[in-house]
Scaffold this motif. Structure first.
Motif, PDB file in Angstrom:
ATOM      1  N   GLU A  32      10.961 -69.153 -17.390  1.00  0.00           N
ATOM      2  CA  GLU A  32      10.006 -68.563 -16.448  1.00  0.00           C
ATOM      3  C   GLU A  32      10.181 -69.079 -15.020  1.00  0.00           C
ATOM      4  OE1 GLU A  32       8.137 -66.186 -17.263  1.00  0.00           O
ATOM      5  OE2 GLU A  32       7.844 -66.278 -19.423  1.00  0.00           O
ATOM      6  N   ALA A  33      11.132 -69.998 -14.802  1.00  0.00           N
ATOM      7  CA  ALA A  33      11.365 -70.504 -13.445  1.00  0.00           C
ATOM      8  C   ALA A  33      11.828 -69.376 -12.536  1.00  0.00           C
ATOM      9  CB  ALA A  33      12.399 -71.631 -13.470  1.00  0.00           C
ATOM     10  N   LEU A  34      11.381 -69.410 -11.289  1.00  0.00           N
ATOM     11  CA  LEU A  34      11.660 -68.295 -10.381  1.00  0.00           C
ATOM     12  C   LEU A  34      13.146 -68.088 -10.132  1.00  0.00           C
ATOM     13  CD1 LEU A  34      10.939 -69.099  -6.619  1.00  0.00           C
ATOM     14  CD2 LEU A  34      11.350 -70.880  -8.302  1.00  0.00           C
ATOM     15  N   PHE A  35      13.991 -69.121 -10.337  1.00  0.00           N
ATOM     16  CA  PHE A  35      15.424 -69.001 -10.078  1.00  0.00           C
ATOM     17  C   PHE A  35      16.070 -67.900 -10.913  1.00  0.00           C
ATOM     18  CE2 PHE A  35      14.492 -73.688 -10.119  1.00  0.00           C
ATOM     19  CZ  PHE A  35      14.242 -73.774  -8.760  1.00  0.00           C
ATOM     20  N   GLY A  64      12.481 -59.205  -8.449  1.00  0.00           N
ATOM     21  CA  GLY A  64      11.414 -58.227  -8.553  1.00  0.00           C
ATOM     22  C   GLY A  64      10.045 -58.830  -8.300  1.00  0.00           C
ATOM     23  N   ALA A  65       9.016 -58.219  -8.877  1.00  0.00           N
ATOM     24  CA  ALA A  65       7.625 -58.571  -8.566  1.00  0.00           C
ATOM     25  C   ALA A  65       7.287 -60.005  -8.960  1.00  0.00           C
ATOM     26  CB  ALA A  65       6.687 -57.590  -9.262  1.00  0.00           C
ATOM     27  N   TYR A  66       7.721 -60.431 -10.150  1.00  0.00           N
ATOM     28  CA  TYR A  66       7.395 -61.796 -10.581  1.00  0.00           C
ATOM     29  C   TYR A  66       8.037 -62.823  -9.648  1.00  0.00           C
ATOM     30  CZ  TYR A  66       7.293 -66.083 -13.347  1.00  0.00           C
ATOM     31  OH  TYR A  66       7.112 -67.390 -13.762  1.00  0.00           O
ATOM     32  N   HIS A  67       9.308 -62.624  -9.327  1.00  0.00           N
ATOM     33  CA  HIS A  67       9.981 -63.545  -8.408  1.00  0.00           C
ATOM     34  C   HIS A  67       9.276 -63.588  -7.064  1.00  0.00           C
ATOM     35  CE1 HIS A  67      12.847 -64.335  -5.099  1.00  0.00           C
ATOM     36  NE2 HIS A  67      13.192 -65.356  -5.868  1.00  0.00           N
ATOM     37  N   SER A  68       8.925 -62.439  -6.529  1.00  0.00           N
ATOM     38  CA  SER A  68       8.267 -62.385  -5.222  1.00  0.00           C
ATOM     39  C   SER A  68       6.942 -63.143  -5.241  1.00  0.00           C
ATOM     40  CB  SER A  68       8.036 -60.938  -4.804  1.00  0.00           C
ATOM     41  OG  SER A  68       9.260 -60.244  -4.680  1.00  0.00           O
ATOM     42  N   LYS A  69       6.172 -62.965  -6.318  1.00  0.00           N
ATOM     43  CA  LYS A  69       4.881 -63.637  -6.419  1.00  0.00           C
ATOM     44  C   LYS A  69       5.049 -65.149  -6.476  1.00  0.00           C
ATOM     45  CE  LYS A  69       2.562 -63.599 -10.347  1.00  0.00           C
ATOM     46  NZ  LYS A  69       1.650 -63.170 -11.455  1.00  0.00           N
ATOM     47  N   VAL A  70       5.943 -65.621  -7.358  1.00  0.00           N
ATOM     48  CA  VAL A  70       6.111 -67.060  -7.517  1.00  0.00           C
ATOM     49  C   VAL A  70       6.719 -67.678  -6.259  1.00  0.00           C
ATOM     50  CG1 VAL A  70       7.221 -68.881  -8.853  1.00  0.00           C
ATOM     51  CG2 VAL A  70       6.274 -66.889 -10.019  1.00  0.00           C
ATOM     52  N   GLY A 119      19.473 -65.036   1.643  1.00  0.00           N
ATOM     53  CA  GLY A 119      18.762 -63.907   1.070  1.00  0.00           C
ATOM     54  C   GLY A 119      17.434 -64.303   0.442  1.00  0.00           C
ATOM     55  N   VAL A 120      16.887 -63.409  -0.389  1.00  0.00           N
ATOM     56  CA  VAL A 120      15.552 -63.625  -0.953  1.00  0.00           C
ATOM     57  C   VAL A 120      15.516 -64.803  -1.916  1.00  0.00           C
ATOM     58  CG1 VAL A 120      14.864 -61.224  -0.693  1.00  0.00           C
ATOM     59  CG2 VAL A 120      15.993 -61.943  -2.795  1.00  0.00           C
ATOM     60  N   HIS A 121      16.676 -65.236  -2.394  1.00  0.00           N
ATOM     61  CA  HIS A 121      16.711 -66.349  -3.341  1.00  0.00           C
ATOM     62  C   HIS A 121      17.173 -67.658  -2.676  1.00  0.00           C
ATOM     63  CE1 HIS A 121      15.773 -64.021  -6.933  1.00  0.00           C
ATOM     64  NE2 HIS A 121      16.512 -63.063  -6.411  1.00  0.00           N
ATOM     65  N   SER A 122      17.099 -67.728  -1.366  1.00  0.00           N
ATOM     66  CA  SER A 122      17.430 -68.983  -0.700  1.00  0.00           C
ATOM     67  C   SER A 122      16.388 -70.036  -1.058  1.00  0.00           C
ATOM     68  CB  SER A 122      17.484 -68.775   0.819  1.00  0.00           C
ATOM     69  OG  SER A 122      16.227 -68.314   1.301  1.00  0.00           O
ATOM     70  N   LYS A 169      21.785 -60.044 -10.180  1.00  0.00           N
ATOM     71  CA  LYS A 169      20.557 -60.779 -10.428  1.00  0.00           C
ATOM     72  C   LYS A 169      20.832 -62.280 -10.490  1.00  0.00           C
ATOM     73  CE  LYS A 169      20.589 -60.640 -15.520  1.00  0.00           C
ATOM     74  NZ  LYS A 169      19.848 -60.200 -16.715  1.00  0.00           N
ATOM     75  N   PRO A 170      19.858 -63.076 -10.057  1.00  0.00           N
ATOM     76  CA  PRO A 170      20.041 -64.529 -10.135  1.00  0.00           C
ATOM     77  C   PRO A 170      20.100 -64.964 -11.587  1.00  0.00           C
ATOM     78  CG  PRO A 170      17.781 -63.985  -9.564  1.00  0.00           C
ATOM     79  CD  PRO A 170      18.538 -62.705  -9.523  1.00  0.00           C
TER      80      PRO A 170
END
Length: 477
Positions: free
Chosen positions: A122-125, A129-135, A419-422, A108-109
């Motif tokens: 609450e920062a997306l970094f 999951g769902a919250y990260h994808s939404k933000v 990846g998804v966190h780029s 996990k990041p």
């Protein structure tokens, strides 16, 4: 490994509260070490000093030396202890892909707790999951090409205002680039500028920034303590601004407008004020120092490679002629017609490798590359080591933009992560670099002051003293 016999003399010079703090910290550290897994297949490496680990070495040494020395001694995967966390560092593209892409759900990041407190939980970094994808979807909506192409003229105005103060002046390149990157970040975040509000936010942000890379000692008088006080005030200021914008019902642009849900699916995209505030602070952090550091290196490399500078200028003059003929400013399409300038930026991102690594955390005990990684340990893919590997980039110490005439091998070039966190703001970062370089190279020349060709780390690697230079109008033929 340093001797603990040095500790008493070190503690002698500290105030009593600090002595008590360090003493208890050392005891907790040894207890923690005693409780660490004794699995015989932990990666090799050194955990450094108690509590401090190898943090000071990482942020004061040449990062190339820090990583390469450990690679040579321990291999492509090794353990260390930085910023209060046990870590495993990895330096192969294949391993980085596993952590960031193919098995990202196992890592996990994360950041050290002190960084999460500064930016905001609450920062997306810090999520997946769902919250990260939404933000991330909302942040990308603000910074994708279709959204930022209309911002070119506004960025150009910021550039022209900045450069007008440079003519026949001596400037500190890093500090000037920080001003520029911050102004672009503020415009991109808030959409429009209300001076009395923005000045307060800017002041508090800079107070927060000063303590961001300090040791996380929350004691009165320490940089970390002052930064956390500024963070609390910044959060209050942002929440007041957010509430004001909510109540006004005014359509606002920038990231804030998107996060407030100024669209048809507001009910779905609704975020709390604290979530919005944390993500605004996070985006400004991500956009500020990194972009400024890269631009400082671009000017250094162009200064040291005069033929390359003239070639870039020639490319930009062709665009300038089109602009003069059409009686207009620079456009999005113009920035898509800068292949050489773009390669200069690419090579700068590789050579400087401002982001030496990224943080991930093992979500449970993991078998990885023949080693055991305990749950909760940080896992750091080393972008810098990969970018400076001879196998992927021949003569890696040489600044050679032509190497990007051919796309690099997959997973060997990751200046914005993978990846998804780029990084969702990579297109904005490249755009603001291109617009500035257009006006700078066609109208100005610069000479670096002093002969110190070293590098300083704080924490990003930048030219010594921030690259002081004299700027003057370019003599045009």
């Amino acid at each position: 490994m340093y001797s603990l016999s040095l500790l008493p003399s070190f503690l002698f010079f500290l105030p009593v509260p600090a002595v008590l703090f360090f003493s208890s910290t050392f005891l907790l550290f040894f207890l923690r070490l005693w409780l660490l897994p004794r699995h015989n297949r932990l990666p090799p490496g050194s955990m450094g000093w108690p509590y401090i680990g190898e943090t000071l070495k990482l942020y004061t040494e040449n990062p190339n030396s820090f990583f390469s020395n450990r690679q040579k001694r321990y291999g492509d995967i090794f353990k260390t202890h930085i910023l209060g966390c046990p870590c495993v560092m990895i330096s192969s593209p294949e391993a980085a892909k596993v952590v960031l892409v193919s098995h990202a759900h196992l890592f996990k990041p994360t950041y050290p707790p002190s960084k999460e407190k500064m930016i905001g939980p609450e920062a997306l970094f810090f999520h997946q999951g769902a919250y990260h994808s939404k933000v991330k979807r909302l942040v990308q909506a603000s910074f994708q090409p279709s959204a930022i192409r209309g911002s070119v003229s506004d960025i150009e105005k910021i550039v022209l205002k900045l450069l007008s103060a440079w003519d026949n002046a001596t400037v500190n390149t890093l500090q000037e680039m920080k001003k520029y990157a911050f102004d672009v970040a503020m415009f991109s975040t808030f959409g429009y500028k209300e001076d009395f509000e923005m000045e307060g936010i800017e002041h508090l942000y800079h107070c927060l920034e000063k303590g961001y890379n300090s040791m996380p000692l929350n004691l009165p008088g320490t940089p970390f303590h002052r930064a956390m006080k500024a963070r609390k005030l910044l959060n209050e200021t942002l929440r007041k601004l957010i509430q004001k914008r909510r109540e006004s019902g005014r359509q606002v642009g920038g990231l804030l407008g998107v996060l407030l849900g100024n669209n048809k699916d507001q009910r779905i995209n609704h975020l709390s004020d604290s979530q919005i505030a944390d993500n605004i602070i996070g985006v400004i952090f991500a956009a500020h120092d990194t972009t400024a550091s890269v631009l400082t290196w671009v000017l250094k490399y162009l200064h040291d490679n005069r033929e390359l500078l003239e070639a870039v200028t020639s490319e930009q003059e062709e665009i300038q002629r089109r602009m003069v003929k059409a009686k207009r400013g620079i456009t999005w399409d113009d920035t898509r017609s800068m292949p050489l300038t773009s390669r200069v930026i690419q090579e700068t991102l590789r050579t400087a490798s401002i982001l030496s690594f990224t943080f991930r955390e093992a979500v449970h005990d993991i078998e990885f590359e023949g080693f055991f990684i305990p749950k909760g340990w940080k896992v750091l893919p080393l972008f810098r080591s990969i970018h400076h590997c001879e196998d992927f980039f021949p003569h890696p110490e040489r600044f050679d933009p032509s190497r990007f005439e051919v796309p690099p091998r997959p997973n060997t070039y990751m200046p914005f992560g993978n990846g998804v966190h780029s990084c969702p703001g990579s297109e904005l970062a490249k755009l603001e670099m291109l617009v500035l370089l257009h006006h700078l190279t066609t109208n100005y020349r610069w000479e670096v002051i002093g002969e110190d060709d070293g590098v300083q780390y704080g924490p990003f690697p930048v030219p010594m003293k921030g690259l002081p230079m004299r700027v003057h109008q370019r003599s045009k033929k």
